[in-house]
Scaffold this active site. Sequence first.
Site, mmCIF file in Angstrom:
data_model
loop_
_atom_site.group_PDB
_atom_site.id
_atom_site.type_symbol
_atom_site.label_atom_id
_atom_site.label_comp_id
_atom_site.label_asym_id
_atom_site.label_seq_id
_atom_site.Cartn_x
_atom_site.Cartn_y
_atom_site.Cartn_z
ATOM 1 C CD GLU A 92 62.675 24.047 9.990
ATOM 2 O OE1 GLU A 92 63.580 23.951 10.836
ATOM 3 O OE2 GLU A 92 61.528 23.600 10.172
ATOM 4 C CD1 TRP A 93 68.435 23.369 4.133
ATOM 5 C CD2 TRP A 93 67.224 23.171 2.275
ATOM 6 N NE1 TRP A 93 69.105 22.526 3.301
ATOM 7 C CE2 TRP A 93 68.398 22.378 2.144
ATOM 8 C CE3 TRP A 93 66.315 23.193 1.211
ATOM 9 C CZ2 TRP A 93 68.675 21.629 0.993
ATOM 10 C CZ3 TRP A 93 66.592 22.459 0.072
ATOM 11 C CH2 TRP A 93 67.752 21.685 -0.029
ATOM 12 C CG LEU A 94 63.875 20.361 7.874
ATOM 13 C CD1 LEU A 94 62.781 19.357 8.203
ATOM 14 C CD2 LEU A 94 64.480 20.910 9.159
ATOM 15 C CG ASP A 194 51.332 10.764 -0.063
ATOM 16 O OD1 ASP A 194 51.390 9.549 -0.377
ATOM 17 O OD2 ASP A 194 51.624 11.681 -0.864
#
Length: 287
Positions: A92-94, A194
């Site tokens: 998904e592009w955020l 991380d």
Amino acid sequence: MWTQIDAHISQVTGEKFQSQQRRSVGGGCINQGYAVSNAQITYFVKINQASQIAMFEAEALGLKEMLATTSIRLPKPICWGVAVNSSYIVLEWLELGSGNSNSWEEMGRKLAAMHKASSSEGFGWKINNTIGSTPQINTWTADWAEFYIKHRLGYQFQLARRRGGNFPQQEKLLVAMPEVLANHQVQPSLVHGDLWGGNAGCTASGEPVIFDPATYFGDREVDIAMTELFGGFPAAFYKGYNEVFPLDPGYEQRKTVYNLYHILNHFNLFGGGYDSQANRMIGQILH
């Protein structure tokens, strides 16, 4: 390659997707990253060599595990696979923005909520994954000190020896570790693994988000320690976290133990002065 990726997105989403625009964006120092869009929707695609598909599969499974806690925003994994000579993962592009102190306080609260997810199997995870591009061993272990000695510090020291690293007090440290970690009741917590500043941010609307995980069940303090390693998160983050899930006494001493893992990993990935930094930390822990 892109035709195959487009077809895979179409198959998984049930919506015909044909990329019209692909622009290179930051994918970290390990992968190439692209914003891939048609007229309606954008996806984030990470590309690596075909041999690295297991790394992307583990990332997708880690994201799904964290998303299942319904606690903090993460990019949803859409699909992953191999096309021609490359492996890929589609996320998904955020759209990221800057966020404010309220956003960071909320980040702390939401991460604390995620850390309350536990495992009856102990410390570790269902598969091995990677920290950067270094293998991360997640064999289920009942005892936290044993897990941390063997699969975190011990494994990194093994790799470092092959790289010519010199850590004169390595054995002394590993022998001392059960005592160093004693008097600390650790429940397995779902951790990002991380969590430095490059893997956290806020969406354009100010919603906190984390990404690029190295997921496993461990001491929740490993995440908090790493947020302090490269410059630290804003004070509001720690305020929010402690409101929901206060840190245990002794954290200030343990954080050096937990950050040593990442400094050893940086030595194994990049060399440079990280060996001397690791030796200073070992001295500090044994002192």
